[in-house]
Write a protein that holds these residues in place. Structure first.
Motif, mmCIF file in Angstrom:
data_model
loop_
_atom_site.group_PDB
_atom_site.id
_atom_site.type_symbol
_atom_site.label_atom_id
_atom_site.label_comp_id
_atom_site.label_asym_id
_atom_site.label_seq_id
_atom_site.Cartn_x
_atom_site.Cartn_y
_atom_site.Cartn_z
ATOM 1 N N LYS A 198 -15.340 23.871 14.308
ATOM 2 C CA LYS A 198 -13.886 24.061 14.415
ATOM 3 C C LYS A 198 -13.555 24.577 15.809
ATOM 4 O O LYS A 198 -14.291 25.387 16.371
ATOM 5 C CB LYS A 198 -13.386 25.085 13.384
ATOM 6 C CG LYS A 198 -13.664 24.723 11.949
ATOM 7 C CD LYS A 198 -12.613 23.795 11.458
ATOM 8 C CE LYS A 198 -12.755 23.595 9.956
ATOM 9 N NZ LYS A 198 -11.682 22.826 9.419
ATOM 10 N N GLY A 199 -12.439 24.166 16.361
ATOM 11 C CA GLY A 199 -11.973 24.668 17.642
ATOM 12 C C GLY A 199 -12.781 24.125 18.806
ATOM 13 O O GLY A 199 -13.746 23.393 18.643
ATOM 14 N N LYS A 200 -12.335 24.509 20.016
ATOM 15 C CA LYS A 200 -13.003 24.059 21.237
ATOM 16 C C LYS A 200 -13.107 25.208 22.221
ATOM 17 O O LYS A 200 -12.347 26.169 22.147
ATOM 18 C CB LYS A 200 -12.219 22.913 21.875
ATOM 19 C CG LYS A 200 -12.202 21.671 21.019
ATOM 20 C CD LYS A 200 -11.685 20.480 21.789
ATOM 21 C CE LYS A 200 -11.644 19.298 20.837
ATOM 22 N NZ LYS A 200 -12.252 18.142 21.334
ATOM 23 N N GLY A 201 -14.059 25.087 23.136
ATOM 24 C CA GLY A 201 -14.224 26.094 24.173
ATOM 25 C C GLY A 201 -14.503 27.467 23.590
ATOM 26 O O GLY A 201 -15.315 27.628 22.693
ATOM 27 N N ARG A 202 -13.778 28.466 24.087
ATOM 28 C CA ARG A 202 -13.988 29.847 23.615
ATOM 29 C C ARG A 202 -13.586 30.043 22.156
ATOM 30 O O ARG A 202 -13.985 31.017 21.530
ATOM 31 C CB ARG A 202 -13.218 30.829 24.498
ATOM 32 C CG ARG A 202 -13.782 30.916 25.893
ATOM 33 C CD ARG A 202 -13.099 32.030 26.661
ATOM 34 N NE ARG A 202 -13.637 32.138 27.984
ATOM 35 C CZ ARG A 202 -14.584 32.985 28.338
ATOM 36 N NH1 ARG A 202 -15.090 33.820 27.463
ATOM 37 N NH2 ARG A 202 -15.016 33.019 29.576
ATOM 38 N N ASN A 203 -12.772 29.148 21.627
ATOM 39 C CA ASN A 203 -12.337 29.252 20.230
ATOM 40 C C ASN A 203 -13.262 28.495 19.269
ATOM 41 O O ASN A 203 -12.998 28.443 18.073
ATOM 42 C CB ASN A 203 -10.907 28.730 20.074
ATOM 43 C CG ASN A 203 -9.898 29.606 20.780
ATOM 44 O OD1 ASN A 203 -10.018 30.829 20.767
ATOM 45 N ND2 ASN A 203 -8.914 28.996 21.414
ATOM 46 N N ALA A 204 -14.317 27.886 19.787
ATOM 47 C CA ALA A 204 -15.228 27.109 18.941
ATOM 48 C C ALA A 204 -15.992 28.027 17.993
ATOM 49 O O ALA A 204 -16.455 29.095 18.380
ATOM 50 C CB ALA A 204 -16.195 26.311 19.801
ATOM 51 N N HIS A 205 -16.101 27.589 16.752
ATOM 52 C CA HIS A 205 -16.871 28.324 15.757
ATOM 53 C C HIS A 205 -17.282 27.356 14.646
ATOM 54 O O HIS A 205 -16.849 26.202 14.625
ATOM 55 C CB HIS A 205 -16.067 29.506 15.195
ATOM 56 C CG HIS A 205 -14.789 29.101 14.531
ATOM 57 N ND1 HIS A 205 -13.642 28.838 15.213
ATOM 58 C CD2 HIS A 205 -14.496 28.909 13.225
ATOM 59 C CE1 HIS A 205 -12.682 28.492 14.372
ATOM 60 N NE2 HIS A 205 -13.168 28.521 13.154
ATOM 61 N N TYR A 206 -18.092 27.841 13.749
ATOM 62 C CA TYR A 206 -18.622 27.016 12.660
ATOM 63 C C TYR A 206 -18.322 27.692 11.332
ATOM 64 O O TYR A 206 -18.436 28.904 11.207
ATOM 65 C CB TYR A 206 -20.137 26.840 12.824
ATOM 66 C CG TYR A 206 -20.502 26.146 14.109
ATOM 67 C CD1 TYR A 206 -20.699 24.776 14.150
ATOM 68 C CD2 TYR A 206 -20.632 26.867 15.294
ATOM 69 C CE1 TYR A 206 -21.023 24.131 15.337
ATOM 70 C CE2 TYR A 206 -20.952 26.233 16.485
ATOM 71 C CZ TYR A 206 -21.145 24.868 16.494
ATOM 72 O OH TYR A 206 -21.458 24.243 17.675
#
Length: 130
Positions: free
Chosen positions: A115-123
């Motif tokens: 989910k999300g991209k860059g610094r906001n990416a998470h699983y």
């Protein structure tokens, strides 16, 4: 007498529709209600159906071929709702690339969703229907 022969007798007297049709209904209902799909196994004395409330158990994850780090990540996500690449690196000591490889493998196996991209990416855990 085989299970198919027994099923035919039950079909003939109107107790069932046909051999195997119930498993399809079970799968459809599990998907509809967002619960893990059951395991079906024909055994010598009958038919075994195993339902799980939670497929993300350590035993099941080992059977899927996950390594200890990946199992730890899944347990972490179960407890906290998500994991980032940085959190995974901190808990495992892996490099950025090593963490990315492990986490992408969990995505490919259908266990985690990215989910999300860059610094906001998470699983997060993949749920039935995702």
């Amino acid at each position: 007498m085989s299970l198919r022969q027994i099923a035919q007798v039950f079909y003939d007297i109107g107790y069932i529709e046909k051999y195997g049709s119930g498993t399809i209904k079970i799968i459809e209902l599990c998907k509809l209600h967002g619960i893990p799909l059951p395991d079906f196994k024909e055994v010598t004395v009958g038919f075994l159906v195993t339902f799980r409330k939670d497929i993300y158990t350590e035993d099941h994850l080992v059977r899927l071929g996950l390594n200890e780090r990946q199992i730890k990540a899944v347990m972490y996500v179960k407890e906290r709702g998500k994991v980032t690449n940085k959190e995974y690196r901190e808990m495992t000591g892996l490099s950025d690339e090593g963490a990315r490889i492990d986490l992408n493998e969990l995505v490919e196996k259908g266990i985690l969703l990215s989910k999300g991209k860059g610094r906001n990416a998470h699983y997060v855990l993949k749920r039935i229907g995702d």
